[in-house]
Design an enzyme around this catalytic site. Structure first.
Site, PDB file in Angstrom:
ATOM      1  N   HIS B 253       0.867  -1.364   0.194  1.00 30.91           N
ATOM      2  CA  HIS B 253       0.110   0.023   0.164  1.00 30.91           C
ATOM      3  C   HIS B 253       0.751   1.275  -0.196  1.00 30.91           C
ATOM      4  O   HIS B 253       0.723   2.215  -0.836  1.00 30.91           O
ATOM      5  CB  HIS B 253      -0.866  -0.042   1.224  1.00 30.91           C
ATOM      6  N   GLU B 254       1.651   1.354   0.869  1.00 31.86           N
ATOM      7  CA  GLU B 254       2.548   2.535   0.941  1.00 31.86           C
ATOM      8  C   GLU B 254       3.543   2.529  -0.323  1.00 31.86           C
ATOM      9  O   GLU B 254       3.874   3.595  -0.801  1.00 31.86           O
ATOM     10  CB  GLU B 254       3.536   2.438   2.262  1.00 31.86           C
ATOM     11  N   HIS B 257       1.650   4.273  -2.804  1.00 33.70           N
ATOM     12  CA  HIS B 257       2.029   5.688  -2.785  1.00 33.70           C
ATOM     13  C   HIS B 257       3.303   6.171  -3.173  1.00 33.70           C
ATOM     14  O   HIS B 257       3.419   7.582  -3.932  1.00 33.70           O
ATOM     15  CB  HIS B 257       1.744   6.310  -1.169  1.00 33.70           C
ATOM     16  N   GLU B 292      -4.379   8.012  -2.917  1.00 39.08           N
ATOM     17  CA  GLU B 292      -5.276   6.643  -2.484  1.00 39.08           C
ATOM     18  C   GLU B 292      -5.350   5.673  -3.429  1.00 39.08           C
ATOM     19  O   GLU B 292      -5.283   4.519  -3.264  1.00 39.08           O
ATOM     20  CB  GLU B 292      -6.145   7.071  -1.535  1.00 39.08           C
TER      21      GLU B 292
END
Lengths: 504, 504
Positions: B253-254, B257, B292
């Protein structure tokens, strides 16, 4: 808070942030970040300068009328503003450009051991630094203006006579030592895992009082200590798996710096008395030399003492049972104090280190005075290394090109290493007189009494006093090499079984 | 560089430095440093504001006449200056004080599950935030002014209808799923060492393209991504030794980003188009929702896909042979996609997560509009959790008090999580149409084609376009939940063996 206090706090915040940008770049930052990090650092430096040169800050400093600390801070601020104003913006810009080019050139020249490639850059740096000295101003010697950036009040003439006496002493003592048998040191180069080295080094740092709730230890290529107020004082070290003393004493050294910063009086936090306004960074210690006195004291006077290893060798042995099975505390103590001339300053022992420093100071003083030319440096260097250390310099990479300092314009900072040694001995002597049973406490592994004395007489004052004032207040004496020479003589005659003169 | 460009670079440098102060505080700083770090952060924020509100910056922005990017940047700067000027200094000060008090009160209230103790602080925050919305200005709904801080151009009316459709879909699909047998998940809670989790997570992050020469992974209490220009983009995660998916998908997830930030066009570095001037931090992504969309896409669409584990389960199993000996790729894929209603947003699965978000958005919109009172919140919350998720809320700590957002004044940021899901599906659908054999490349574990499409159509633009413009450019469509709902329906019907409608 007064207007002066408010503006000072803001400046200190920016300087602490600059310190963080630097710490991060040296310990955490991925390689790709370097270019934009340089821009961020330049921007923050510019902002700090603008805040300092804001006429409203000067006015606030002029009108400051709080307690003694605020008055002293205001005077320091006005002095720094005055100095900054005397340096033409054009010169600052030229210096920044020249440094950047010189550092690149130095790195390449060192790799290739090619002094000629670095020479024009060094010539340029000397020229600009001489102009900086002229702009800053001095009474006797241009080098004094530079010394003043690192060791306020110290003069070249003082150094010259002090170093003359130190050199004679050190060279003579070194000759005595070299005639004696060497201690065994084989066990220092066995395999010591980084993880265990780290655990132990941190344990010893905490033993002498380094507070990890306001600190942390990281790895970096070159060890250093840096603070973002007394509440966050970080140290770094480097590890070699086949050389135990490096990280062990390196961490004690940096912890010595950190003890200074962590014990600056809380009321000086975010003030000018925790800020170096000319160097543009946050620091609580009074000067480079004063700072170094603390690091050397904890590293050498405490860490390399027989008492320290009588208490702690068992712990060391328990972590490295195989590596140290055949070693006694006495042998360990002798090994980590071995004196042996070497070519590289940062690898030097406690005694010959000063000889490396004095050689550099002599050369840079003459450079700044225009008494020697850059082209003459390798010859001068090599001759002095032969005379003092008895070594032939095989190439300039291991000679005149070994240090980064001149490429970054740090002329005037070298002396502070040796000044630190001298002051450390003076502080330790004064503490021995003031503190009841200081040696007894150290023999029991209790470091609170020594640390408390240093806090009371040195650390807590931050930058309130000049090094000279601090020495007078703490020891009643001016800068004086007596205690240092007595300490070295006694220590090494004892270690090497040499004939003892009467002990002090 | 133009005067506008020079001043923009300076502002971006300060914002990057603010990001570093925050990253360090959350990952490295010793606990003792928090108070002075807060002062440093406040000082740097103040400096950033002053640089933005310097009349010379406004003049430079007004006169800026470079390329298209500079024109867009200048317009954004002028808009931000205008907005900042509309907010009274007094209100900014009151908000800062109220936030600080509200965060402390929230932390205590959550610990004690005592909503009444937090209520007056929340009332105050709502009141001040409403005044902020009035100062910033809006056309239809005060909530729009807040949304605009996180998702420029998004309107409450759009959200309302979108969320109405999403909710109906999600609740119906959840009911279907809950009637089906659950997958086995026992193996997810075996022992997985932190070190091995870290190795694997970082390996997967690099596989999808996270460049470690411009990044690094640390541990922190709450995972996040943060950048100091595209050249230094860092991520964090947290580890639980008895729950494998947390760090594994958290890092993906990060990394999602981070891929956005690392692939912003180099020419936007140190510009306004890599700066959030109202939020006062450096960021290259166009909006919270757009950001996101990238993190969700890499975490869920790629990382939780069957194709991903068909390729990589062998590697996972080789690192955790004992823990995963009795598990097939299919079982692993089913386990990490298990849908099960839960009380806590940050632990929710891919489907029910949106229901948590919609409940919060509905409540905060009504709060800002003055349509509900703070005292009514627990009852409203619990009723909605019962209706949507079928769960009874046992206490407010696991209900209305669970998130920090409202105590910090982040009204308007919650919707962006769900907007991100919707946009991710739109981007993925467009990429599937544009890129030849996208699914084939993913099935071979090749992530370059997808990443390149995202770079070309989304990442490289930085903040040049609004999310709305970006969607139109990249997909030819406005915000549209169609692809997202199709994806969810197909995925979960497939996973749970439910009756399939015709696939898209």
């Amino acid at each position: 808070m007064s207007e002066f206090g408010r503006r000072s706090a803001e400046i200190n915040d920016v300087l602490c942030t600059l310190n963080l940008l630097g710490w991060d770049a040296r310990t955490q930052m991925p390689s790709g970040g370097s270019e934009t990090r340089a821009a961020q650092t330049a921007t923050l430096s510019g902002i700090a300068q603008r805040l300092m040169l804001d006429p409203a800050f000067e006015a606030a400093a002029t009108e400051a009328a709080g307690d003694l600390a605020e008055e002293v801070a205001a005077k320091q601020a006005l002095d720094a503003i005055g100095a900054l104003k005397r340096v033409p913006e054009e010169l600052t810009r030229e210096l920044a450009l020249a440094k950047s080019a010189a550092q690149d050139a130095w790195a390449k020249a060192k790799t290739n051991s090619d002094f000629a490639a670095f020479a024009p850059h060094l010539t340029r740096m000397v020229d600009l630094t001489r102009r900086l000295a002229d702009a800053l101003g001095y009474e006797e010697h241009p080098y004094d203006a530079l010394l003043n950036l690192y060791e306020p009040g110290l003069k070249s003439s003082t150094l010259k006579s002090l170093f003359g006496r130190l050199r004679a002493h050190h060279v003579a003592l070194l000759q005595e030592i070299q005639a004696a048998p060497e201690p065994r040191t084989d066990f220092l180069e066995r395999f010591y895992s980084v993880e265990d080295q780290r655990t132990l080094a941190l344990e010893f740092a905490q033993l002498v009082g380094y507070d990890l709730s306001r600190g942390r230890l990281d790895a970096s290529a070159h060890p250093f200590e840096i603070s973002f107020t007394r509440n966050d004082v970080r140290i770094t070290t480097r590890y070699r798996e086949t050389f135990l003393p490096g990280a062990l004493f390196g961490v004690l050294h940096e912890a010595g710096h950190a003890l200074y910063e962590q014990n600056v009086a809380p009321e000086l936090t975010r003030s000018i008395l925790a800020s170096d306004l000319l160097g543009l960074y946050a620091v609580g210690g009074a000067s480079f030399g004063t700072h170094e006195s603390s690091s050397r004291l904890w590293e050498n006077r405490v860490g390399r003492s027989r008492a320290f290893w009588d208490v702690h060798f068992g712990r060391l042995q328990s972590v490295f049972p195989a590596q140290l099975a055949d070693v006694t505390p006495e042998e360990f103590h002798r090994a980590v104090n071995r004196v042996r001339p070497s070519l590289i300053r940062v690898e030097a022992d406690e005694l010959t280190y000063d000889l490396h420093i004095m050689l550099r100071v002599e050369i840079e003083t003459a450079l700044i005075a225009g008494e020697v030319q850059v082209a003459e440096l390798p010859e001068l260097w090599n001759a002095r290394v032969k005379a003092d250390l008895g070594l032939d310099v095989p190439d300039d990479a291991r000679g005149v090109l070994q240090d980064i300092h001149w490429s970054t314009g740090y002329f005037g900072s070298f002396p502070t290493y040796t000044i630190g040694n001298v002051m450390a001995a003076q502080f330790f002597e004064a503490a021995s007189e003031d503190v009841e049973d200081l040696h007894g406490s150290l023999a029991r592994g209790e470091y609170g009494p020594l640390r408390d004395w240093l806090t009371e007489h040195v650390y807590r004052h931050g930058r309130t006093f000049t090094p000279h004032q601090l020495l007078l207040l703490a020891t009643g004496r001016e800068l004086d090499e007596g205690p240092y020479l007595t300490y070295l003589t006694n220590k090494f005659r004892d270690l090497y079984g040499l004939e003892q003169e009467a002990k002090a």
